[in-house]
Design a protein around this motif. Structure first.
Motif: not given
Length: 431
Positions: A8-11, A16-17, A78-84, A287-289
């Protein structure tokens, strides 16, 4: 996202990705901004299937847009959610959650210490639409349990309380929610997922005002709802938008068709297609940036806030400071448990000279801006009792640490020496 990693990628890497990839049409590495209100369908059948929820795809930007979808994927990761589901503001996010969970006659338990705008919304929904908030006496898990009634449909709190900075015992409150078969909704705006990930502590739904730390720039308005994807909606039998057929979608039962993202799907259908508070693609891009630098910014925010709070605590013209990451402060143990990096960058400070001193202190600041927002790279100050929390009763203001003598500070990323110098000169000018 990069090709599938063996671990798993780190936070910081996800910040960034996550949610984005090079554009397949052009090779652009930055997320493209899709400034279009509609999308061309390949066929009549595809159009009908998308509108009936038989297929996924873009149709109209009020409901979904590729740029907005990239932000949704990133914050969910980032939140560990299934969807947003991204919306036009943090206030819209709170409204959408409450209206999706409840109908007239239902109730919910809410922390009595919340952002003033959330409290105002809750009271308006009660008087106009019969959605009744039962406010807790305090912030302990037992306070939430004591407020539950047969009509309760959810528990609502903030991970870090706006504006006093108190950190909530999320695991304890989540245990109460589980015992009563209720979803726990956590506003994580002041913490951001860089400091606290409420889903890891038992939250079922997480909301943000993305206008704050997630974007960080003070240039955009936005909100987002994150679905942990694990609440047993069907087992509870209390949430008709999620577990009962939608006649206008050919009898679609959201929890059956989308079992891992049922709440997010219901929010999108009801909140975006029906109510319509969609997020603009430009605001999603900005916001993504902002999220790309979130881990670095939060580290500096916390370090600066701790230093400023320590300076204020020891100043002779200051009565008290409410920053729980300082040694000896109320709530220090809970803050250390849930937010070991620091309890964010928002806190309150009370001046010994009362309201006149608080107001003069704010107007005497030269570097720190007198501004109502929080979570920006620039440091900000406001008098909550006459602005953001003005609608509270006197006893409620005292309990929330926003009495007339109180100033809310949002500490930014400036040099700590310059911030303390600005605060010192304003305090020195007080009689």
């Amino acid at each position: 996202m990069p090709a599938e990693s063996p671990r798993p990628l780190q936070f910081a890497t996800q910040a960034v990705h996550a949610g984005t990839a090079p554009d397949p049409a052009t090779g652009a590495r930055a997320q493209p901004i899709y400034l279009t209100n509609g999308f061309v369908f390949e066929s009549n059948e595809q159009a009908a299937d998308i509108f009936a929820m038989r297929a996924t795809g873009f149709s109209y930007s009020r409901g979904s847009n590729p740029t907005v979808a990239a932000l949704e994927r990133r914050v969910a990761a980032l939140e560990g959610a299934k969807a947003a589901v991204a919306v036009a503001s943090g206030q819209s996010a709170v409204l959408l959650v409450l209206l999706t969970l409840m109908q007239s006659g239902d109730a919910y338990v809410s922390s009595s210490r919340l952002f003033g705008g959330s409290l105002g919304l809750m009271r308006r929904l009660e008087t106009r639409y019969g959605l009744t908030p039962h406010f807790t006496r305090g912030l302990e898990p037992a306070d939430f349990e004591a407020a539950i009634t047969p009509a309760t449909r959810a528990i609502v709190c903030e991970s870090i309380v706006n504006p006093c900075g108190t950190v909530a015992d999320l695991a304890g409150i989540a245990a109460v929610a589980r015992r009563h078969g209720l979803p726990l909704v956590v506003d994580n705006t002041l913490a951001s997922p860089a400091l606290i990930r409420p889903i890891e502590h038992g939250a079922d739904v997480v909301v943000h005002s993305t206008s704050k730390f997630l974007s960080g720039s003070g240039t955009v308005i936005g909100g987002i709802v994150c679905d942990a994807g694990r609440f047993d909606w069907e087992g509870s039998g209390r949430y008709n938008l999620i577990t009962e057929p939608w006649p206008d979608y050919d009898g679609l039962v959201v929890s059956e068709r989308f079992p891992e993202t049922a709440f997010a799907t219901a929010c999108r259908l009801f909140g975006l297609r029906d109510l319509g508070p969609g997020l603009s693609p430009m605001n999603a891009f900005l916001t993504l940036t902002g999220t790309e630098t979130l881990p670095l910014r939060m580290e500096r925010h916390c370090a600066n806030a701790r230093a400023v709070a320590a300076f204020l605590r020891d100043h002779p013209k200051v009565d008290w400071v409410s920053y729980p990451s300082l040694p000896g402060q109320s709530g220090e143990a809970v803050a250390a448990r849930y937010a070991p990096q620091g309890a964010g960058a928002i806190f309150t400070v009370a001046l010994k000279g009362g309201e006149p001193a608080a107001l003069r202190f704010i107007t005497g600041l030269r570097l720190i801006s007198h501004l109502v927002n929080i979570g920006e790279i620039k440091s900000l100050a406001i008098h909550p009792a006459t602005t953001t929390h003005r609608q509270l009763r006197h006893d409620e203001k005292a309990a929330a640490c926003v009495g007339p003598e109180t100033v809310r500070l949002s500490i930014g990323l400036e040099s700590i020496e310059d911030l303390i110098a600005d605060i010192a000169q304003s305090l020195d000018a007080l009689v």
